[in-house]
Scaffold this motif. Structure first.
Motif, short mmCIF file in Angstrom:
data_model
loop_
_atom_site.label_atom_id
_atom_site.label_comp_id
_atom_site.label_asym_id
_atom_site.label_seq_id
_atom_site.Cartn_x
_atom_site.Cartn_y
_atom_site.Cartn_z
N LEU A 1 -65.22 2.26 35.70
CA LEU A 1 -63.89 2.17 35.75
C LEU A 1 -63.32 2.17 37.38
CD1 LEU A 1 -61.17 2.28 33.83
CD2 LEU A 1 -60.89 4.79 34.40
N GLY A 2 -62.42 0.78 37.36
CA GLY A 2 -62.03 0.73 38.66
C GLY A 2 -60.36 1.15 38.55
N VAL A 3 -59.73 1.86 39.90
CA VAL A 3 -58.41 2.19 39.68
C VAL A 3 -58.02 1.86 41.25
CG1 VAL A 3 -56.76 3.89 39.29
CG2 VAL A 3 -59.17 4.32 38.16
N ILE A 4 -56.41 1.36 41.02
CA ILE A 4 -55.85 0.63 42.03
C ILE A 4 -55.68 1.95 42.70
CG2 ILE A 4 -55.40 -1.42 41.52
CD1 ILE A 4 -52.31 -0.47 40.96
N PRO A 5 -55.36 2.10 44.36
CA PRO A 5 -55.11 3.38 45.16
C PRO A 5 -53.79 3.74 44.68
CG PRO A 5 -56.09 1.68 46.49
CD PRO A 5 -55.69 0.69 45.01
N THR A 6 -52.56 2.95 44.52
CA THR A 6 -51.35 3.34 44.18
C THR A 6 -51.11 4.00 42.81
OG1 THR A 6 -50.63 1.59 43.35
CG2 THR A 6 -50.33 1.96 45.89
N VAL A 7 -52.30 4.30 42.02
CA VAL A 7 -52.43 5.02 40.65
C VAL A 7 -53.17 6.10 40.72
CG1 VAL A 7 -53.00 4.57 38.31
CG2 VAL A 7 -51.41 2.80 39.32
N ALA B 1 -51.90 -2.75 38.40
CA ALA B 1 -50.55 -3.28 38.06
C ALA B 1 -50.79 -4.50 37.32
CB ALA B 1 -49.82 -3.10 39.26
N THR B 2 -50.00 -4.89 36.58
CA THR B 2 -49.79 -6.19 35.81
C THR B 2 -48.54 -6.62 35.57
OG1 THR B 2 -49.89 -4.98 33.63
CG2 THR B 2 -52.12 -5.67 34.54
N PRO B 3 -48.18 -7.80 35.24
CA PRO B 3 -49.19 -8.78 34.75
C PRO B 3 -49.96 -9.57 36.14
CG PRO B 3 -46.90 -9.82 34.56
CD PRO B 3 -46.95 -8.44 35.00
N LEU B 4 -51.16 -9.89 35.62
CA LEU B 4 -51.91 -10.63 36.79
C LEU B 4 -52.07 -12.13 36.08
CD1 LEU B 4 -54.40 -7.76 37.29
CD2 LEU B 4 -52.73 -8.53 38.81
N LYS B 5 -52.23 -12.31 34.79
CA LYS B 5 -52.52 -13.66 34.20
C LYS B 5 -53.70 -14.24 34.81
CE LYS B 5 -47.43 -14.24 34.05
NZ LYS B 5 -46.30 -15.11 34.63
N ILE B 6 -54.80 -13.58 34.55
CA ILE B 6 -56.16 -14.19 34.87
C ILE B 6 -56.80 -14.56 33.80
CG2 ILE B 6 -58.45 -13.61 36.16
CD1 ILE B 6 -55.82 -13.67 38.10
N GLU B 7 -57.41 -15.72 33.78
CA GLU B 7 -58.42 -16.11 32.76
C GLU B 7 -59.51 -15.30 32.43
OE1 GLU B 7 -60.47 -20.48 31.06
OE2 GLU B 7 -59.30 -20.30 33.19
N GLY B 8 -59.59 -14.80 31.13
CA GLY B 8 -60.81 -14.19 30.66
C GLY B 8 -60.60 -12.80 30.68
N PHE C 1 -48.32 -2.76 45.17
CA PHE C 1 -47.14 -2.12 45.44
C PHE C 1 -46.48 -2.81 46.39
CE2 PHE C 1 -44.04 1.23 45.87
CZ PHE C 1 -43.68 1.27 44.42
N LYS C 2 -46.80 -3.26 47.34
CA LYS C 2 -45.96 -3.76 48.49
C LYS C 2 -45.50 -5.19 48.15
CE LYS C 2 -46.48 -5.80 53.04
NZ LYS C 2 -47.14 -6.15 54.31
N ASP C 3 -46.46 -6.01 47.36
CA ASP C 3 -46.09 -7.16 46.95
C ASP C 3 -45.02 -6.94 45.65
OD1 ASP C 3 -47.89 -8.78 48.52
OD2 ASP C 3 -49.55 -8.10 47.13
N GLY C 4 -44.93 -5.95 44.96
CA GLY C 4 -44.07 -5.85 43.85
C GLY C 4 -42.60 -5.52 44.62
N ILE C 5 -42.43 -4.69 45.66
CA ILE C 5 -41.48 -4.65 46.34
C ILE C 5 -40.70 -5.82 46.98
CG2 ILE C 5 -40.38 -3.33 48.35
CD1 ILE C 5 -42.28 -0.86 47.74
N ILE C 6 -41.66 -6.62 47.71
CA ILE C 6 -41.29 -7.72 48.16
C ILE C 6 -40.57 -8.89 47.11
CG2 ILE C 6 -41.88 -9.98 49.24
CD1 ILE C 6 -43.99 -8.38 50.99
N ASN C 7 -41.33 -8.76 45.91
CA ASN C 7 -40.76 -9.32 44.73
C ASN C 7 -39.39 -8.95 44.48
OD1 ASN C 7 -42.80 -11.31 44.51
ND2 ASN C 7 -43.91 -10.03 43.24
N LEU C 8 -39.19 -7.63 44.32
CA LEU C 8 -38.07 -6.90 43.91
C LEU C 8 -36.82 -7.38 44.92
CD1 LEU C 8 -36.56 -4.64 42.32
CD2 LEU C 8 -37.35 -3.03 44.00
N GLU D 1 -45.53 -2.50 35.67
CA GLU D 1 -46.27 -2.33 34.48
C GLU D 1 -47.77 -2.04 34.78
OE1 GLU D 1 -46.40 -5.20 30.81
OE2 GLU D 1 -47.99 -5.92 32.15
N VAL D 2 -48.20 -0.90 34.26
CA VAL D 2 -49.56 -0.51 34.68
C VAL D 2 -50.37 -0.67 33.62
CG1 VAL D 2 -50.91 1.62 35.32
CG2 VAL D 2 -48.84 1.08 36.23
N SER D 3 -51.59 -1.32 33.41
CA SER D 3 -52.35 -1.58 32.34
C SER D 3 -53.89 -1.45 32.53
CB SER D 3 -52.06 -3.22 31.94
OG SER D 3 -50.77 -3.66 31.77
#
Length: 318
Positions: free
Chosen positions: A95-101, A147-154, A200-207, A269-271
């Motif tokens: 199982l992989g987990v991102i650092p901010t989770v 964190a999602t959505p990532l919209k990655i094929e497969g 999470f940084k990219d999410g803040i920039i998007n926000l 969103e955490v998935s």
């Protein structure tokens, strides 16, 4: 050809070195080399260009490796079918987990999970999203929490929870006297952010993107942890945004500096994400249900607006 030979090919493709690949699959280097050579002779092609350092795949080798992954995954499904038929939930699960989770979610569910499913041997890696997607693609992870959505094929995304953004604003900051915040109150150029690589940084920039333009040259004060960002804010160097679960562990003296946003509350969103091949689904479902059970009591927000973790994306309504 055999499944074993394909395992060897995948190991060499990953490590680009016959010796390291042999160690990975627990055989001697001559045995591995001989089996790959037999496969090449049978197919009458060269899979690896051994003249290059590190070893490189040939053009046809690239296609063979891609198909080999599919075949190995499908062969693993046979054991998966047997396990599901027997109702067995066990074995190694990567199982992989991102650092901010990782530091907030893992302690919440890991004890419950291991107690309920003692036959599962979890191997957990803390990885950025980019590395997670690469390892999922190569079959080195069974699933991941990101964190999602990532919209990655497969890649399938199974939402676990929606975690609000919370502002951390020290007393000396101009916004400290306000009640609940609006996104328009934020100035991206004055926010303390995580370093590059954190979604999470990219999410803040998007926000903040919708309300103000930002100057990337001004984003100079960055850190690898939320704890450091809080300390920097306490020193009067600005304000920051935190995921809600990270706020639960703050000192009581620091919690008074937290401010929520007005509805709809911006959130991530955490998935649980995994390959569409859906191997080890019984373990994936066990992880999902365990996390859902422990998080339900910690996060009760309903009216949220999901902020995309993808670079320069706008928010999604939920």
């Amino acid at each position: 050809m055999t499944i074993t030979q394909l395992h060897y090919v995948l190991a060499v493709a990953e490590h680009k070195n016959f010796t390291k690949a042999a160690q990975k699959v627990f055989v001697t280097q001559p045995t591995l080399s001989m089996q790959i050579q037999k496969l090449e002779e049978e197919l009458e092609v060269t899979i690896f260009d051994r003249s290059k350092k590190p070893i490189q795949l040939t053009e046809v080798g690239e296609k063979i490796v891609q198909q080999a992954r599919n075949i190995v995954n499908e062969s693993d499904r046979i054991q998966d079918i047997v396990d599901q038929q027997k109702g067995f939930i066990g074995g190694v699960f990567r199982l992989g987990v991102i650092p901010t989770v990782m530091p907030t979610l893992l302690p919440m569910f890991i004890g419950h999970f291991m107690k309920k499913y003692p036959k599962v041997k979890l191997k957990i890696e803390e990885l950025h999203t980019e590395a997670i997607l690469e390892k999922l693609k190569e079959g080195h992870l069974d699933a991941a929490i990101a964190a999602t959505p990532l919209k990655i094929e497969g890649i399938k995304e199974n939402a676990l929870y929606y975690e609000p953004f919370v502002a951390y604003i020290p007393e000396n900051h101009p916004l400290s006297g306000m009640g609940k915040l609006e996104v328009n109150d934020l100035d991206i150029n004055e926010l303390l952010l995580l370093e590059d690589g954190h979604c999470f940084k990219d999410g803040i920039i998007n926000l903040c993107k919708a309300s103000r333009e930002y100057d990337e040259d001004q984003l100079q004060l960055e850190s690898g942890s939320f704890e450091t960002l809080v300390k920097l804010a306490n020193e009067g160097l600005g304000m920051t945004l935190l995921p809600y679960l990270h706020t639960l562990d703050l000192h009581e003296s620091e919690k008074k500096n937290l401010k929520m946003f007005k509805d709809p509350v911006p959130a991530r969103e955490v998935s649980l994400i995994y390959n569409r091949s859906e191997l080890k689904m019984q373990i994936i479902e066990a992880i999902r249900s365990t996390i859902a059970g422990v998080v339900k009591g910690a996060i009760t927000f309903q009216n949220v607006q999901i902020i995309s973790p993808l670079k320069r994306q706008k928010e999604l309504s939920h």
